[in-house]
Design a protein around this motif. Sequence first.
Motif, PDB file in Angstrom:
ATOM      1  N   THR A  29      -1.019  -1.636   5.286  1.00 11.89           N
ATOM      2  CA  THR A  29      -0.356  -2.725   5.999  1.00 11.89           C
ATOM      3  C   THR A  29      -1.192  -3.999   5.962  1.00 11.89           C
ATOM      4  OG1 THR A  29       0.769  -1.184   7.502  1.00 11.89           O
ATOM      5  CG2 THR A  29       0.572  -3.467   8.228  1.00 11.89           C
ATOM      6  N   ARG A  30      -2.477  -3.879   6.277  1.00 16.64           N
ATOM      7  CA  ARG A  30      -3.319  -5.078   6.288  1.00 16.64           C
ATOM      8  C   ARG A  30      -3.523  -5.622   4.868  1.00 16.64           C
ATOM      9  NH1 ARG A  30      -8.656  -7.159   6.497  1.00 16.64           N
ATOM     10  NH2 ARG A  30      -8.627  -9.019   7.806  1.00 16.64           N
ATOM     11  N   SER A  31      -3.626  -4.735   3.887  1.00 13.83           N
ATOM     12  CA  SER A  31      -3.759  -5.193   2.495  1.00 13.83           C
ATOM     13  C   SER A  31      -2.531  -5.995   2.080  1.00 13.83           C
ATOM     14  CB  SER A  31      -3.942  -3.999   1.556  1.00 13.83           C
ATOM     15  OG  SER A  31      -5.158  -3.327   1.814  1.00 13.83           O
ATOM     16  N   SER A  32      -1.358  -5.529   2.486  1.00 14.57           N
ATOM     17  CA  SER A  32      -0.117  -6.235   2.153  1.00 14.57           C
ATOM     18  C   SER A  32      -0.046  -7.596   2.830  1.00 14.57           C
ATOM     19  CB  SER A  32       1.093  -5.391   2.568  1.00 14.57           C
ATOM     20  OG  SER A  32       1.084  -4.141   1.916  1.00 14.57           O
ATOM     21  N   LEU A  33      -0.570  -7.676   4.054  1.00 15.51           N
ATOM     22  CA  LEU A  33      -0.538  -8.942   4.788  1.00 15.51           C
ATOM     23  C   LEU A  33      -1.556  -9.938   4.252  1.00 15.51           C
ATOM     24  CD1 LEU A  33      -0.123  -7.658   8.456  1.00 15.51           C
ATOM     25  CD2 LEU A  33       1.590  -8.838   7.067  1.00 15.51           C
ATOM     26  N   GLY A  35      -3.152  -9.747   1.152  1.00 13.78           N
ATOM     27  CA  GLY A  35      -3.137  -9.945  -0.294  1.00 13.78           C
ATOM     28  C   GLY A  35      -1.770  -9.909  -0.926  1.00 13.78           C
ATOM     29  N   GLY A  36      -0.741  -9.678  -0.112  1.00  6.84           N
ATOM     30  CA  GLY A  36       0.606  -9.624  -0.645  1.00  6.84           C
ATOM     31  C   GLY A  36       0.992  -8.238  -1.142  1.00  6.84           C
ATOM     32  N   ARG A  37       2.175  -8.159  -1.698  1.00  3.28           N
ATOM     33  CA  ARG A  37       2.730  -6.878  -2.138  1.00  3.28           C
ATOM     34  C   ARG A  37       1.836  -6.181  -3.161  1.00  3.28           C
ATOM     35  NH1 ARG A  37       8.578  -7.495  -4.405  1.00  3.28           N
ATOM     36  NH2 ARG A  37       7.409  -8.807  -5.857  1.00  3.28           N
ATOM     37  N   ARG A  38       1.276  -6.968  -4.088  1.00  9.26           N
ATOM     38  CA  ARG A  38       0.449  -6.363  -5.136  1.00  9.26           C
ATOM     39  C   ARG A  38      -0.774  -5.669  -4.544  1.00  9.26           C
ATOM     40  NH1 ARG A  38      -2.167  -9.610 -10.327  1.00  9.26           N
ATOM     41  NH2 ARG A  38      -3.087  -7.783 -11.344  1.00  9.26           N
ATOM     42  N   ALA A  39      -1.431  -6.317  -3.594  1.00 12.24           N
ATOM     43  CA  ALA A  39      -2.612  -5.712  -2.965  1.00 12.24           C
ATOM     44  C   ALA A  39      -2.222  -4.474  -2.168  1.00 12.24           C
ATOM     45  CB  ALA A  39      -3.304  -6.735  -2.054  1.00 12.24           C
ATOM     46  N   GLY A  40      -1.073  -4.533  -1.469  1.00  9.34           N
ATOM     47  CA  GLY A  40      -0.620  -3.378  -0.710  1.00  9.34           C
ATOM     48  C   GLY A  40      -0.334  -2.186  -1.605  1.00  9.34           C
ATOM     49  N   ILE A  41       0.320  -2.446  -2.734  1.00 12.12           N
ATOM     50  CA  ILE A  41       0.608  -1.369  -3.691  1.00 12.12           C
ATOM     51  C   ILE A  41      -0.687  -0.795  -4.242  1.00 12.12           C
ATOM     52  CG2 ILE A  41       1.582  -0.881  -5.970  1.00 12.12           C
ATOM     53  CD1 ILE A  41       3.832  -2.842  -5.294  1.00 12.12           C
ATOM     54  N   ALA A  42      -1.649  -1.671  -4.544  1.00 11.03           N
ATOM     55  CA  ALA A  42      -2.939  -1.205  -5.068  1.00 11.03           C
ATOM     56  C   ALA A  42      -3.642  -0.308  -4.060  1.00 11.03           C
ATOM     57  CB  ALA A  42      -3.822  -2.407  -5.412  1.00 11.03           C
ATOM     58  N   ALA A  43      -3.593  -0.691  -2.776  1.00  7.90           N
ATOM     59  CA  ALA A  43      -4.199   0.145  -1.737  1.00  7.90           C
ATOM     60  C   ALA A  43      -3.504   1.500  -1.669  1.00  7.90           C
ATOM     61  CB  ALA A  43      -4.118  -0.558  -0.383  1.00  7.90           C
ATOM     62  N   GLY A  44      -2.168   1.498  -1.778  1.00  7.26           N
ATOM     63  CA  GLY A  44      -1.418   2.750  -1.762  1.00  7.26           C
ATOM     64  C   GLY A  44      -1.749   3.638  -2.946  1.00  7.26           C
ATOM     65  N   VAL A  45      -1.917   3.035  -4.115  1.00  7.48           N
ATOM     66  CA  VAL A  45      -2.291   3.814  -5.303  1.00  7.48           C
ATOM     67  C   VAL A  45      -3.697   4.404  -5.129  1.00  7.48           C
ATOM     68  CG1 VAL A  45      -2.820   3.670  -7.776  1.00  7.48           C
ATOM     69  CG2 VAL A  45      -0.777   2.539  -6.855  1.00  7.48           C
ATOM     70  N   PHE A 166       3.761   4.754   0.199  1.00 10.73           N
ATOM     71  CA  PHE A 166       2.937   3.574   0.425  1.00 10.73           C
ATOM     72  C   PHE A 166       3.369   2.380  -0.417  1.00 10.73           C
ATOM     73  CE2 PHE A 166      -0.092   6.707   2.238  1.00 10.73           C
ATOM     74  CZ  PHE A 166      -0.150   6.140   3.502  1.00 10.73           C
ATOM     75  N   VAL A 167       3.970   2.620  -1.578  1.00  8.99           N
ATOM     76  CA  VAL A 167       4.538   1.508  -2.338  1.00  8.99           C
ATOM     77  C   VAL A 167       5.727   0.925  -1.567  1.00  8.99           C
ATOM     78  CG1 VAL A 167       5.872   0.916  -4.398  1.00  8.99           C
ATOM     79  CG2 VAL A 167       3.746   2.201  -4.626  1.00  8.99           C
ATOM     80  N   THR A 168       6.550   1.799  -0.987  1.00  9.98           N
ATOM     81  CA  THR A 168       7.672   1.336  -0.168  1.00  9.98           C
ATOM     82  C   THR A 168       7.172   0.508   1.013  1.00  9.98           C
ATOM     83  OG1 THR A 168       8.980   3.282  -0.760  1.00  9.98           O
ATOM     84  CG2 THR A 168       9.666   2.050   1.206  1.00  9.98           C
ATOM     85  N   LEU A 169       6.139   1.020   1.689  1.00  8.30           N
ATOM     86  CA  LEU A 169       5.562   0.297   2.823  1.00  8.30           C
ATOM     87  C   LEU A 169       5.025  -1.066   2.384  1.00  8.30           C
ATOM     88  CD1 LEU A 169       4.575   0.206   5.785  1.00  8.30           C
ATOM     89  CD2 LEU A 169       2.473   1.360   5.010  1.00  8.30           C
ATOM     90  N   ALA A 170       4.301  -1.090   1.260  1.00  9.48           N
ATOM     91  CA  ALA A 170       3.717  -2.341   0.768  1.00  9.48           C
ATOM     92  C   ALA A 170       4.796  -3.355   0.417  1.00  9.48           C
ATOM     93  CB  ALA A 170       2.837  -2.061  -0.451  1.00  9.48           C
ATOM     94  N   VAL A 171       5.870  -2.882  -0.194  1.00 13.22           N
ATOM     95  CA  VAL A 171       6.963  -3.793  -0.577  1.00 13.22           C
ATOM     96  C   VAL A 171       7.626  -4.377   0.667  1.00 13.22           C
ATOM     97  CG1 VAL A 171       9.258  -3.895  -1.626  1.00 13.22           C
ATOM     98  CG2 VAL A 171       7.404  -2.703  -2.808  1.00 13.22           C
ATOM     99  N   VAL A 172       7.860  -3.535   1.674  1.00 11.58           N
ATOM    100  CA  VAL A 172       8.504  -4.006   2.896  1.00 11.58           C
ATOM    101  C   VAL A 172       7.613  -5.010   3.624  1.00 11.58           C
ATOM    102  CG1 VAL A 172       9.293  -3.328   5.194  1.00 11.58           C
ATOM    103  CG2 VAL A 172       9.894  -1.934   3.204  1.00 11.58           C
ATOM    104  N   VAL A 173       6.330  -4.663   3.804  1.00 14.02           N
ATOM    105  CA  VAL A 173       5.413  -5.566   4.508  1.00 14.02           C
ATOM    106  C   VAL A 173       5.208  -6.841   3.698  1.00 14.02           C
ATOM    107  CG1 VAL A 173       3.078  -5.861   5.416  1.00 14.02           C
ATOM    108  CG2 VAL A 173       4.262  -3.680   5.703  1.00 14.02           C
ATOM    109  N   GLY A 174       5.079  -6.686   2.364  1.00 16.93           N
ATOM    110  CA  GLY A 174       4.912  -7.859   1.510  1.00 16.93           C
ATOM    111  C   GLY A 174       6.109  -8.799   1.593  1.00 16.93           C
ATOM    112  N   ALA A 175       7.315  -8.207   1.694  1.00 18.51           N
ATOM    113  CA  ALA A 175       8.525  -9.027   1.798  1.00 18.51           C
ATOM    114  C   ALA A 175       8.572  -9.775   3.118  1.00 18.51           C
ATOM    115  CB  ALA A 175       9.753  -8.138   1.645  1.00 18.51           C
ATOM    116  N   LEU A 176       7.955  -9.190   4.132  1.00 17.49           N
ATOM    117  CA  LEU A 176       7.937  -9.817   5.457  1.00 17.49           C
ATOM    118  C   LEU A 176       6.771 -10.776   5.628  1.00 17.49           C
ATOM    119  CD1 LEU A 176       8.833  -6.743   7.691  1.00 17.49           C
ATOM    120  CD2 LEU A 176      10.323  -8.651   7.077  1.00 17.49           C
ATOM    121  N   LYS A 177       5.961 -10.927   4.587  1.00 16.58           N
ATOM    122  CA  LYS A 177       4.772 -11.763   4.717  1.00 16.58           C
ATOM    123  C   LYS A 177       5.116 -13.185   5.155  1.00 16.58           C
ATOM    124  CE  LYS A 177       0.577 -13.189   2.283  1.00 16.58           C
ATOM    125  NZ  LYS A 177      -0.131 -13.242   0.988  1.00 16.58           N
ATOM    126  N   LYS A 178       6.269 -13.685   4.708  1.00 15.06           N
ATOM    127  CA  LYS A 178       6.657 -15.044   5.093  1.00 15.06           C
ATOM    128  C   LYS A 178       6.829 -15.167   6.602  1.00 15.06           C
ATOM    129  CE  LYS A 178       8.979 -16.074   0.719  1.00 15.06           C
ATOM    130  NZ  LYS A 178      10.274 -16.422   0.060  1.00 15.06           N
TER     131      LYS A 178
END
Length: 209
Positions: A29-33, A35-45, A166-178
């Motif tokens: 969650t914090r990675s997505s916030l 660093g964005g979706r890409r960072a969140g996905i990387a953390a999940g991987v 975690f990719v799903t979580l990263a995409v959702v949080v990344g989409a809400l970053k705005k």
Amino acid sequence: MIPGATAASFLLVVLLGAMSPGPDFVVVTRSSLTGGRRAGIAAGVGIALGVFAWVVAIALGVAAVLTASAVAFTVVKLVGAAYLVFLGVKAWLAVRRGEYRDLGGDDREPLKAAAAFRQGLFTNLLNPKVAVYFLALLPQFLPADGSTLQTLELAAIATAGTVLWFVTLAVVVGALKKVFRDARVRRGLDAVLGSLLVALGLKVAAETA
């Protein structure tokens, strides 16, 4: 080969386990916030790779040795707890410095995918509770004469399920970053997530095998 019904049941259990609140959830969650979706996905991987490594270690008997040794378990546990506290303190320091601005996220350099991957990987690898969890879980889905290959099949399924969640979580949080562009909101989130990481670190340190 693992029967299809067994594989599906195991995947469901892994998904439910991954969805439960814990250090992995907070890190992604914090990675997505930050660093964005890409960072969140990387953390999940990174977390998923940690899961794969633990299950492989179980297949090789390494994890059993770790959980059987109180000293080894305690060392890994304390290192992992210290790492979570470290990540939490970093978030607190960002709050204290106040490096935020409205409409543009914050003035800090965004979290890089490579750094997010390392955070996810280390958070998982340094948590011996993951080994304990899978040591208890795998025998429920392996036949009595289960082979190493079948254990590795379950490792692949566990990795895929972890990545999926975690990719799903990263995409959702990344989409809400705005939504979190307001400086006060970002600062509040860093304070909350930092506190959660510190609390989880202290919880891990206090746990027993």
